[in-house]
Design an enzyme around this catalytic site. Structure first.
Site, PDB file in Angstrom:
ATOM      1  N   ARG A   1       0.868  -1.180   0.000  1.00  0.00           N
ATOM      2  CA  ARG A   1       0.000   0.000   0.000  1.00  0.00           C
ATOM      3  C   ARG A   1       0.905   1.230   0.000  1.00  0.00           C
ATOM      4  O   ARG A   1       2.024   1.203   0.528  1.00  0.00           O
ATOM      5  CB  ARG A   1      -0.886   0.012   1.238  1.00  0.00           C
ATOM      6  CG  ARG A   1      -1.973  -1.037   1.197  1.00  0.00           C
ATOM      7  CD  ARG A   1      -2.833  -0.988   2.467  1.00  0.00           C
ATOM      8  NE  ARG A   1      -3.817  -2.031   2.421  1.00  0.00           N
ATOM      9  CZ  ARG A   1      -3.636  -3.266   2.907  1.00  0.00           C
ATOM     10  NH1 ARG A   1      -2.488  -3.584   3.492  1.00  0.00           N
ATOM     11  NH2 ARG A   1      -4.591  -4.151   2.813  1.00  0.00           N
TER      12      ARG A   1
ATOM     13  N   LYS B   1      -2.375  -0.322   7.673  1.00  0.00           N
ATOM     14  CA  LYS B   1      -3.822  -0.534   7.653  1.00  0.00           C
ATOM     15  C   LYS B   1      -4.255  -1.694   8.547  1.00  0.00           C
ATOM     16  O   LYS B   1      -5.209  -1.578   9.302  1.00  0.00           O
ATOM     17  CB  LYS B   1      -4.304  -0.775   6.227  1.00  0.00           C
ATOM     18  CG  LYS B   1      -5.807  -0.955   6.131  1.00  0.00           C
ATOM     19  CD  LYS B   1      -6.267  -1.116   4.708  1.00  0.00           C
ATOM     20  CE  LYS B   1      -7.785  -1.275   4.659  1.00  0.00           C
ATOM     21  NZ  LYS B   1      -8.254  -1.433   3.292  1.00  0.00           N
TER      22      LYS B   1
ATOM     23  N   HIS C   1      -3.295   4.145  -5.460  1.00  0.00           N
ATOM     24  CA  HIS C   1      -3.686   2.741  -5.344  1.00  0.00           C
ATOM     25  C   HIS C   1      -3.435   1.965  -6.641  1.00  0.00           C
ATOM     26  O   HIS C   1      -3.418   0.737  -6.642  1.00  0.00           O
ATOM     27  CB  HIS C   1      -5.166   2.666  -4.957  1.00  0.00           C
ATOM     28  CG  HIS C   1      -5.411   1.836  -3.739  1.00  0.00           C
ATOM     29  ND1 HIS C   1      -4.712   1.978  -2.566  1.00  0.00           N
ATOM     30  CD2 HIS C   1      -6.270   0.821  -3.532  1.00  0.00           C
ATOM     31  CE1 HIS C   1      -5.140   1.109  -1.698  1.00  0.00           C
ATOM     32  NE2 HIS C   1      -6.087   0.386  -2.255  1.00  0.00           N
TER      33      HIS C   1
ATOM     34  N   ARG D   1      -0.519  -0.716  -6.397  1.00  0.00           N
ATOM     35  CA  ARG D   1      -0.866  -2.003  -5.766  1.00  0.00           C
ATOM     36  C   ARG D   1      -1.828  -2.796  -6.651  1.00  0.00           C
ATOM     37  O   ARG D   1      -1.708  -4.008  -6.785  1.00  0.00           O
ATOM     38  CB  ARG D   1      -1.464  -1.731  -4.388  1.00  0.00           C
ATOM     39  CG  ARG D   1      -1.810  -2.965  -3.581  1.00  0.00           C
ATOM     40  CD  ARG D   1      -2.141  -2.522  -2.156  1.00  0.00           C
ATOM     41  NE  ARG D   1      -2.948  -3.467  -1.436  1.00  0.00           N
ATOM     42  CZ  ARG D   1      -2.477  -4.464  -0.698  1.00  0.00           C
ATOM     43  NH1 ARG D   1      -1.180  -4.645  -0.623  1.00  0.00           N
ATOM     44  NH2 ARG D   1      -3.292  -5.264  -0.044  1.00  0.00           N
TER      45      ARG D   1
ATOM     46  N   HIS E   1      -6.444  -9.896   1.523  1.00  0.00           N
ATOM     47  CA  HIS E   1      -7.888  -9.733   1.382  1.00  0.00           C
ATOM     48  C   HIS E   1      -8.610 -10.870   2.083  1.00  0.00           C
ATOM     49  O   HIS E   1      -8.087 -11.980   2.175  1.00  0.00           O
ATOM     50  CB  HIS E   1      -8.284  -9.695  -0.098  1.00  0.00           C
ATOM     51  CG  HIS E   1      -7.879  -8.444  -0.780  1.00  0.00           C
ATOM     52  ND1 HIS E   1      -7.877  -8.312  -2.145  1.00  0.00           N
ATOM     53  CD2 HIS E   1      -7.451  -7.235  -0.308  1.00  0.00           C
ATOM     54  CE1 HIS E   1      -7.482  -7.098  -2.482  1.00  0.00           C
ATOM     55  NE2 HIS E   1      -7.210  -6.427  -1.383  1.00  0.00           N
TER      56      HIS E   1
ATOM     57  N   TYR F   1     -10.926  -5.832  -6.739  1.00  0.00           N
ATOM     58  CA  TYR F   1      -9.792  -4.950  -6.485  1.00  0.00           C
ATOM     59  C   TYR F   1      -8.862  -4.844  -7.679  1.00  0.00           C
ATOM     60  O   TYR F   1      -8.422  -3.749  -8.041  1.00  0.00           O
ATOM     61  CB  TYR F   1      -9.027  -5.466  -5.254  1.00  0.00           C
ATOM     62  CG  TYR F   1      -7.906  -4.562  -4.817  1.00  0.00           C
ATOM     63  CD1 TYR F   1      -8.168  -3.431  -4.056  1.00  0.00           C
ATOM     64  CD2 TYR F   1      -6.596  -4.838  -5.160  1.00  0.00           C
ATOM     65  CE1 TYR F   1      -7.148  -2.597  -3.644  1.00  0.00           C
ATOM     66  CE2 TYR F   1      -5.566  -4.014  -4.747  1.00  0.00           C
ATOM     67  CZ  TYR F   1      -5.850  -2.895  -3.996  1.00  0.00           C
ATOM     68  OH  TYR F   1      -4.829  -2.063  -3.603  1.00  0.00           O
TER      69      TYR F   1
END
Length: 190
Positions: free
Chosen positions: A48, A72, A138, A141, A164, A173
Protein backbone atom coordinates in the site's frame (compact mmCIF):
# COMPACT_ATOMS: atom_id res chain seq x y z
CA UNK A 1 -33.90 19.96 -10.30
CA UNK A 2 -31.92 16.70 -10.22
CA UNK A 3 -29.54 15.60 -7.59
CA UNK A 4 -25.98 15.34 -8.78
CA UNK A 5 -23.50 13.15 -7.03
CA UNK A 6 -19.84 14.06 -6.70
CA UNK A 7 -17.61 12.37 -9.24
CA UNK A 8 -16.21 9.23 -7.69
CA UNK A 9 -12.66 8.59 -8.74
CA UNK A 10 -12.23 4.91 -9.48
CA UNK A 11 -8.57 4.15 -9.98
CA UNK A 12 -7.69 1.10 -12.00
CA UNK A 13 -4.72 -1.17 -12.45
CA UNK A 14 -2.59 -0.48 -15.49
CA UNK A 15 -3.40 -3.55 -17.54
CA UNK A 16 -1.15 -3.14 -20.55
CA UNK A 17 2.64 -3.46 -20.51
CA UNK A 18 3.04 -0.71 -23.11
CA UNK A 19 1.21 1.69 -20.77
CA UNK A 20 3.49 0.69 -17.90
CA UNK A 21 6.48 1.50 -20.10
CA UNK A 22 4.92 4.86 -21.04
CA UNK A 23 4.45 5.64 -17.35
CA UNK A 24 8.08 4.74 -16.59
CA UNK A 25 9.34 6.95 -19.43
CA UNK A 26 7.11 9.84 -18.34
CA UNK A 27 8.29 9.52 -14.74
CA UNK A 28 11.93 9.66 -15.83
CA UNK A 29 11.39 12.50 -18.29
CA UNK A 30 8.92 14.76 -16.47
CA UNK A 31 9.45 13.82 -12.82
CA UNK A 32 12.55 12.17 -11.35
CA UNK A 33 14.48 8.96 -10.84
CA UNK A 34 13.03 8.81 -7.30
CA UNK A 35 9.50 8.95 -8.72
CA UNK A 36 10.31 6.30 -11.32
CA UNK A 37 11.58 4.04 -8.52
CA UNK A 38 8.46 4.64 -6.42
CA UNK A 39 6.36 3.45 -9.37
CA UNK A 40 8.65 0.55 -10.21
CA UNK A 41 8.86 -0.77 -6.66
CA UNK A 42 5.13 -0.23 -6.15
CA UNK A 43 4.09 -2.31 -9.15
CA UNK A 44 6.62 -5.03 -8.36
CA UNK A 45 5.96 -5.53 -4.65
CA UNK A 46 2.36 -4.48 -4.12
CA UNK A 47 2.66 -2.56 -0.87
CA UNK A 48 0.00 0.00 0.00
CA UNK A 49 1.25 3.52 -0.71
CA UNK A 50 1.51 4.45 2.99
CA UNK A 51 3.76 1.45 3.64
CA UNK A 52 5.75 2.01 0.45
CA UNK A 53 6.57 5.63 1.29
CA UNK A 54 7.83 4.69 4.77
CA UNK A 55 10.51 2.34 3.42
CA UNK A 56 14.10 3.13 4.17
CA UNK A 57 17.04 2.03 2.06
CA UNK A 58 18.07 -0.71 4.51
CA UNK A 59 14.49 -2.11 4.52
CA UNK A 60 14.89 -3.14 0.91
CA UNK A 61 18.62 -3.81 0.58
CA UNK A 62 19.25 -5.73 3.82
CA UNK A 63 18.31 -9.36 3.30
CA UNK A 64 16.02 -10.93 0.73
CA UNK A 65 12.67 -9.67 2.06
CA UNK A 66 11.03 -6.49 3.23
CA UNK A 67 9.43 -7.10 6.62
CA UNK A 68 6.94 -4.48 7.72
CA UNK A 69 3.96 -4.00 9.99
CA UNK A 70 1.23 -2.86 7.61
CA UNK A 71 -0.28 0.47 8.62
CA UNK A 72 -3.82 -0.53 7.65
CA UNK A 73 -3.99 -4.03 9.16
CA UNK A 74 -1.22 -3.77 11.78
CA UNK A 75 -0.14 -7.25 10.67
CA UNK A 76 3.44 -8.24 9.96
CA UNK A 77 4.03 -8.97 6.27
CA UNK A 78 7.08 -10.26 4.42
CA UNK A 79 7.63 -9.29 0.79
CA UNK A 80 10.37 -10.81 -1.33
CA UNK A 81 12.54 -8.37 -3.25
CA UNK A 82 13.63 -10.19 -6.39
CA UNK A 83 17.25 -9.82 -7.59
CA UNK A 84 16.37 -7.61 -10.59
CA UNK A 85 14.51 -5.11 -8.41
CA UNK A 86 17.23 -5.16 -5.75
CA UNK A 87 19.84 -4.39 -8.44
CA UNK A 88 17.76 -1.46 -9.68
CA UNK A 89 17.35 -0.16 -6.11
CA UNK A 90 21.12 -0.34 -5.54
CA UNK A 91 21.71 1.67 -8.72
CA UNK A 92 19.11 4.25 -7.63
CA UNK A 93 20.40 4.64 -4.06
CA UNK A 94 23.97 5.05 -5.32
CA UNK A 95 22.82 7.66 -7.87
CA UNK A 96 20.74 9.50 -5.24
CA UNK A 97 23.53 9.23 -2.65
CA UNK A 98 21.18 7.71 -0.07
CA UNK A 99 22.55 6.10 3.08
CA UNK A 100 21.13 2.92 4.62
CA UNK A 101 18.96 4.80 7.11
CA UNK A 102 17.54 7.31 4.59
CA UNK A 103 13.99 7.10 3.34
CA UNK A 104 13.88 5.44 -0.06
CA UNK A 105 11.70 8.28 -1.40
CA UNK A 106 12.92 11.37 0.45
CA UNK A 107 11.05 14.63 0.29
CA UNK A 108 12.90 17.62 -1.07
CA UNK A 109 11.14 19.65 1.63
CA UNK A 110 12.23 18.29 4.97
CA UNK A 111 13.66 15.18 6.55
CA UNK A 112 10.83 12.73 5.88
CA UNK A 113 9.58 10.84 2.86
CA UNK A 114 7.31 12.31 0.20
CA UNK A 115 3.66 12.45 1.23
CA UNK A 116 0.73 10.51 -0.17
CA UNK A 117 -0.54 13.74 -1.72
CA UNK A 118 2.80 14.32 -3.43
CA UNK A 119 2.86 10.70 -4.64
CA UNK A 120 -0.64 11.20 -6.08
CA UNK A 121 0.45 14.37 -7.89
CA UNK A 122 3.55 12.66 -9.29
CA UNK A 123 1.60 9.68 -10.59
CA UNK A 124 -1.11 11.84 -12.11
CA UNK A 125 1.40 14.09 -13.86
CA UNK A 126 3.11 11.05 -15.37
CA UNK A 127 -0.24 9.49 -16.31
CA UNK A 128 -1.27 12.67 -18.08
CA UNK A 129 2.00 12.76 -20.01
CA UNK A 130 1.74 9.04 -20.82
CA UNK A 131 -1.94 9.16 -21.77
CA UNK A 132 -2.94 6.64 -19.09
CA UNK A 133 -6.38 6.95 -17.49
CA UNK A 134 -7.75 6.37 -13.96
CA UNK A 135 -4.44 6.55 -12.09
CA UNK A 136 -4.01 7.20 -8.38
CA UNK A 137 -1.71 5.98 -5.64
CA UNK A 138 -3.69 2.74 -5.34
CA UNK A 139 -2.95 2.04 -9.01
CA UNK A 140 0.49 0.73 -8.03
CA UNK A 141 -0.87 -2.00 -5.77
CA UNK A 142 -3.74 -2.79 -8.14
CA UNK A 143 -1.32 -3.08 -11.06
CA UNK A 144 0.84 -5.47 -9.06
CA UNK A 145 -2.23 -7.58 -8.29
CA UNK A 146 -3.50 -7.56 -11.85
CA UNK A 147 -0.14 -8.51 -13.36
CA UNK A 148 0.48 -11.16 -10.70
CA UNK A 149 -2.89 -12.74 -11.47
CA UNK A 150 -2.31 -12.59 -15.24
CA UNK A 151 1.05 -14.34 -14.84
CA UNK A 152 0.18 -17.01 -12.27
CA UNK A 153 -3.65 -17.33 -12.43
CA UNK A 154 -3.72 -18.12 -8.70
CA UNK A 155 -6.45 -16.03 -7.07
CA UNK A 156 -6.09 -17.72 -3.66
CA UNK A 157 -2.38 -16.90 -3.50
CA UNK A 158 -2.95 -13.32 -4.63
CA UNK A 159 -5.72 -12.94 -2.05
CA UNK A 160 -3.21 -13.98 0.61
CA UNK A 161 -0.48 -11.65 -0.72
CA UNK A 162 -2.87 -8.68 -0.76
CA UNK A 163 -4.28 -9.68 2.63
CA UNK A 164 -7.89 -9.73 1.38
CA UNK A 165 -10.57 -11.62 3.29
CA UNK A 166 -12.18 -13.29 0.26
CA UNK A 167 -11.52 -13.96 -3.44
CA UNK A 168 -14.43 -11.78 -4.58
CA UNK A 169 -12.77 -8.72 -3.04
CA UNK A 170 -9.51 -9.59 -4.78
CA UNK A 171 -11.24 -9.99 -8.16
CA UNK A 172 -12.96 -6.61 -7.82
CA UNK A 173 -9.79 -4.95 -6.48
CA UNK A 174 -7.60 -5.95 -9.43
CA UNK A 175 -10.28 -5.09 -11.98
CA UNK A 176 -10.82 -8.70 -13.02
CA UNK A 177 -14.57 -8.54 -12.41
CA UNK A 178 -14.78 -5.45 -14.63
CA UNK A 179 -12.69 -7.14 -17.33
CA UNK A 180 -14.99 -10.17 -17.33
CA UNK A 181 -18.12 -8.00 -17.50
CA UNK A 182 -16.67 -5.91 -20.31
CA UNK A 183 -15.68 -9.02 -22.24
CA UNK A 184 -19.17 -10.51 -22.07
CA UNK A 185 -20.81 -7.25 -23.09
CA UNK A 186 -18.45 -6.47 -25.98
CA UNK A 187 -20.28 -8.74 -28.43
CA UNK A 188 -23.65 -8.71 -26.71
CA UNK A 189 -25.98 -7.08 -29.21
CA UNK A 190 -29.39 -8.20 -30.42
Amino acid sequence: MGITSPKIRNVQPIRRLDQIEKMKKALLKYCSYRDYMMFSIGINIGLRIGDLLQLRVNDILDGTHIVIIEQKTEKTKRFLVNPQLRKEVRRYTKHAKLSASDYLFPSRKGAGPITRVQAYRILNKAAEMAGVQDVGTHTLRKTFGYLHYQKFKDLALLQQILNHSNPKDTMIYIGLTQDLMDETLMDFYF
